[in-house]
Design a protein around this motif. Structure first.
Motif, PDB file in Angstrom:
ATOM      1  N   ASN A 100      -1.289   5.232  13.456  1.00 21.98           N
ATOM      2  CA  ASN A 100      -2.141   5.674  12.356  1.00 21.98           C
ATOM      3  C   ASN A 100      -2.082   7.178  12.106  1.00 21.98           C
ATOM      4  O   ASN A 100      -3.003   7.743  11.550  1.00 21.98           O
ATOM      5  CB  ASN A 100      -3.593   5.269  12.630  1.00 21.98           C
ATOM      6  CG  ASN A 100      -3.704   3.778  12.785  1.00 21.98           C
ATOM      7  OD1 ASN A 100      -3.123   3.032  12.000  1.00 21.98           O
ATOM      8  ND2 ASN A 100      -4.393   3.338  13.816  1.00 21.98           N
ATOM      9  N   SER A 103       6.042   5.906  11.567  1.00 19.23           N
ATOM     10  CA  SER A 103       5.253   6.426  12.687  1.00 19.23           C
ATOM     11  C   SER A 103       6.081   6.618  13.952  1.00 19.23           C
ATOM     12  O   SER A 103       5.573   7.081  14.956  1.00 19.23           O
ATOM     13  CB  SER A 103       4.089   5.486  12.975  1.00 19.23           C
ATOM     14  OG  SER A 103       4.574   4.220  13.295  1.00 19.23           O
ATOM     15  N   ALA A 163      -0.107   2.373   4.406  1.00 22.64           N
ATOM     16  CA  ALA A 163       0.367   1.074   4.878  1.00 22.64           C
ATOM     17  C   ALA A 163      -0.206   0.816   6.262  1.00 22.64           C
ATOM     18  O   ALA A 163      -0.268   1.708   7.095  1.00 22.64           O
ATOM     19  CB  ALA A 163       1.885   1.078   4.942  1.00 22.64           C
ATOM     20  N   ASN A 164      -0.646  -0.408   6.475  1.00 17.75           N
ATOM     21  CA  ASN A 164      -1.164  -0.775   7.784  1.00 17.75           C
ATOM     22  C   ASN A 164       0.015  -1.159   8.672  1.00 17.75           C
ATOM     23  O   ASN A 164       0.528  -2.268   8.605  1.00 17.75           O
ATOM     24  CB  ASN A 164      -2.136  -1.938   7.625  1.00 17.75           C
ATOM     25  CG  ASN A 164      -2.852  -2.222   8.910  1.00 17.75           C
ATOM     26  OD1 ASN A 164      -2.582  -1.591   9.935  1.00 17.75           O
ATOM     27  ND2 ASN A 164      -3.766  -3.167   8.869  1.00 17.75           N
ATOM     28  N   ASP A 171       0.286  -1.600  11.796  1.00 15.69           N
ATOM     29  CA  ASP A 171       0.033  -2.552  12.893  1.00 15.69           C
ATOM     30  C   ASP A 171       0.310  -3.980  12.465  1.00 15.69           C
ATOM     31  O   ASP A 171       0.955  -4.736  13.164  1.00 15.69           O
ATOM     32  CB  ASP A 171      -1.422  -2.438  13.336  1.00 15.69           C
ATOM     33  CG  ASP A 171      -1.559  -1.501  14.498  1.00 15.69           C
ATOM     34  OD1 ASP A 171      -0.581  -1.377  15.231  1.00 15.69           O
ATOM     35  OD2 ASP A 171      -2.629  -0.891  14.656  1.00 15.69           O
ATOM     36  N   ASN A 227       0.790  -1.225   0.000  1.00 20.66           N
ATOM     37  CA  ASN A 227       0.000   0.000   0.000  1.00 20.66           C
ATOM     38  C   ASN A 227       0.823   1.276   0.000  1.00 20.66           C
ATOM     39  O   ASN A 227       0.368   2.305  -0.464  1.00 20.66           O
ATOM     40  CB  ASN A 227      -0.922   0.019   1.212  1.00 20.66           C
ATOM     41  CG  ASN A 227      -1.870  -1.144   1.192  1.00 20.66           C
ATOM     42  OD1 ASN A 227      -2.436  -1.456   0.160  1.00 20.66           O
ATOM     43  ND2 ASN A 227      -2.004  -1.824   2.309  1.00 20.66           N
ATOM     44  N   GLY A 278       0.403   8.324   2.283  1.00 16.28           N
ATOM     45  CA  GLY A 278      -0.866   8.259   2.980  1.00 16.28           C
ATOM     46  C   GLY A 278      -1.804   9.328   2.504  1.00 16.28           C
ATOM     47  O   GLY A 278      -1.558   9.975   1.483  1.00 16.28           O
ATOM     48  N   SER A 287      -2.792  10.044   7.623  1.00 11.67           N
ATOM     49  CA  SER A 287      -2.890   8.627   7.994  1.00 11.67           C
ATOM     50  C   SER A 287      -2.228   7.790   6.914  1.00 11.67           C
ATOM     51  O   SER A 287      -2.553   7.906   5.739  1.00 11.67           O
ATOM     52  CB  SER A 287      -4.348   8.220   8.191  1.00 11.67           C
ATOM     53  OG  SER A 287      -4.996   8.141   6.966  1.00 11.67           O
ATOM     54  N   ILE A 333       1.909  -5.754   9.513  1.00  5.13           N
ATOM     55  CA  ILE A 333       2.658  -5.710   8.265  1.00  5.13           C
ATOM     56  C   ILE A 333       2.933  -7.134   7.829  1.00  5.13           C
ATOM     57  O   ILE A 333       3.371  -7.948   8.634  1.00  5.13           O
ATOM     58  CB  ILE A 333       3.983  -4.952   8.449  1.00  5.13           C
ATOM     59  CG1 ILE A 333       3.725  -3.605   9.098  1.00  5.13           C
ATOM     60  CG2 ILE A 333       4.676  -4.761   7.136  1.00  5.13           C
ATOM     61  CD1 ILE A 333       4.968  -2.929   9.590  1.00  5.13           C
TER      62      ILE A 333
END
Lengths: 283, 161
Positions: free
Chosen positions: A207, A181, A264-265, A267, A161, A242, A261, A269
């Protein structure tokens, strides 16, 4: 409880533990200082990390095994479902890819007209995650590719992403990645809708990134897509980062408080790749 | 000589296991909770069996932990050596306490370690108060009596006097 006779200390016996403590404290302070200043401890660290790799691997074995088992034991129906979904996605992506050849050719022609060439060639190296940092305020992961596989310090890392971070330390067989982050992380970005360039800082929250240098009269809106600007040379240009999740005007401030935000997630990966940038030979 | 090697292997195996338990990822439910098994191990050996663990050994383990956790090189090393020294210095008093008092002492030692960690973070420019850290310390102190009993049993079994 019986006291071990060997450890009974006589009154006049010499005891060096205080001296040792002082020595060790000084040594630690020197090491910490060197580590913050990018001193020679970097090299020491790289070689010491080789010993750490098997321990990291072993400590994460239970988690990775359970995840592997869950994957293997997942139901047939869901796998068929997933495969169907992936096929659809594949067709969609391929149809989009057909346009790329045309765009590529066009791009090259335009570059020729301008008399300049994109100077970098990129390689993608797939990697797996072997560990995530267990310390709450540190957003780091360890991947299973290191300098033996051609990963360099500073290479950007992305998931399907968007950008997730960059390589900060080499452990020979693995490497440590600082996520975008993390509180100590900053990434040069460009807002696509307005073309403004800024720096997005990590907030420690998975996030949310923060942008603090956009002026009040900017036309930035919620939902605008943000990509890497390529300035600074660490992150390659044009990768999605993002979207803007909040734009807030603070009374008495000259700058907007903008939240971002990440796509990419961070939390969860799963698959990631390291983007290796090579300078082309004709340069 | 053989006896010494045997004991050394015992201690370092225990410390390796505690290190692995410290960095082992927990299920998402426990997010942020990180029990300092290594610190507990260091306290145990510094109080109960001085011949096996000293300040330097604690420092070396802390350095390993730093490498594994990807933090500042020397942070955990410093904390663990200070904890080791303090528990070593007061071992005669601590050893005769009842269990719950040793638990309180453990809580105190671990909080002191956390305080040092906060100082170091302050110097390196990331002052951050994480509530989960202090919660983890309380949990670690509550676990201490069980941890102590298990290690004592193991020690009676494997360590040769």
């Amino acid at each position: 409880m019986a006291i071990n006779p060997g450890q009974r200390i006589h009154r006049y016996e010499k005891n060096y533990s205080s001296y040792r403590l002082i020595f060790v404290i000084i040594l630690s302070c020197v090491l910490m200082y060197q580590d913050t200043q990018d001193g020679y401890s970097k090299t020491i660290r790289t070689y010491l990390s080789v010993f750490a790799y098997p321990i990291t691997y072993a400590a994460n074995l239970p988690k990775n095994t359970i995840e592997g088992l869950r994957l293997r034991l997942s139901e047939r129906a869901s796998i068929i479902d997933e495969s169907k979904k992936l096929k659809e996605e594949n067709i969609l992506l391929k149809s989009q890819l057909q346009e790329i050849y045309k765009l590529d050719a066009e791009n090259r022609r335009l570059y020729e007209l301008l008399g300049s060439y994109p100077d970098k060639k990129r390689n993608f190296l797939f990697a797996d995650i072997i560990a995530t940092s267990s310390v709450p305020d540190r957003r780091q992961i360890i991947i299973n590719k290191g300098s033996t596989d051609g990963v360099n310090i500073g290479d950007a890392v992305a998931d399907p992403n968007g950008i997730i971070g960059h390589v900060i330390r080499d452990q020979v067989f693995s490497s440590e990645i600082l996520l975008i982050s993390d509180l100590e992380h900053a990434i040069p970005i460009e807002i696509t809708s307005t073309g403004e360039r800024a720096i997005a800082y990590g907030s420690g929250d998975m996030n949310r990134l923060e942008i603090r240098s956009i002026s009040l009269n900017s036309k930035v809106q919620k939902g605008d897509v943000v990509i890497t600007s390529g300035l600074g040379g660490r992150y390659p240009e044009g990768f999605p980062v993002g979207e803007i999740s909040r734009v807030k005007k603070i009374e008495g401030e000259n700058l907007l408080a903008i939240d971002l935000s990440p796509f990419a997630n961070l939390d969860v990966i799963n698959e990631i790749w390291v983007i290796q940038t090579e300078v082309s030979k004709d340069e | 000589m053989n006896k010494k090697i045997n004991n050394l292997i015992f201690v370092w195996l225990i410390m390796l296991v505690t290190t692995m338990m410290t960095i082992m990822p927990l299920p998402h439910f426990f997010y942020g909770i990180r029990i300092e098994w290594v610190a507990l191990g260091v306290i145990f050996f510094s109080i109960m069996n001085v011949s096996l663990m000293g300040v330097i050994a604690a420092w070396a383990i802390g350095l390993l932990l730093d490498l594994l956790q990807g933090g500042l090189l020397g942070e955990n090393a410093l904390i663990l050596s200070v904890i080791s020294y303090l528990s070593y210095r007061f071992r005669f008093q601590i050893r005769v306490y009842p269990d719950w008092q040793i638990m309180v002492v453990t809580l105190f030692l671990l909080s002191f370690g956390n305080l040092i960690s906060l100082w170091i973070r302050g110097f390196s420019g990331r002052v951050l108060f994480v509530t989960e850290e202090w919660l983890s310390i309380v949990i670690a102190a509550l676990i201490w009596p069980i941890f102590m009993r298990i290690l004592q049993t193991l020690q009676n079994y494997f360590v040769e006097e």
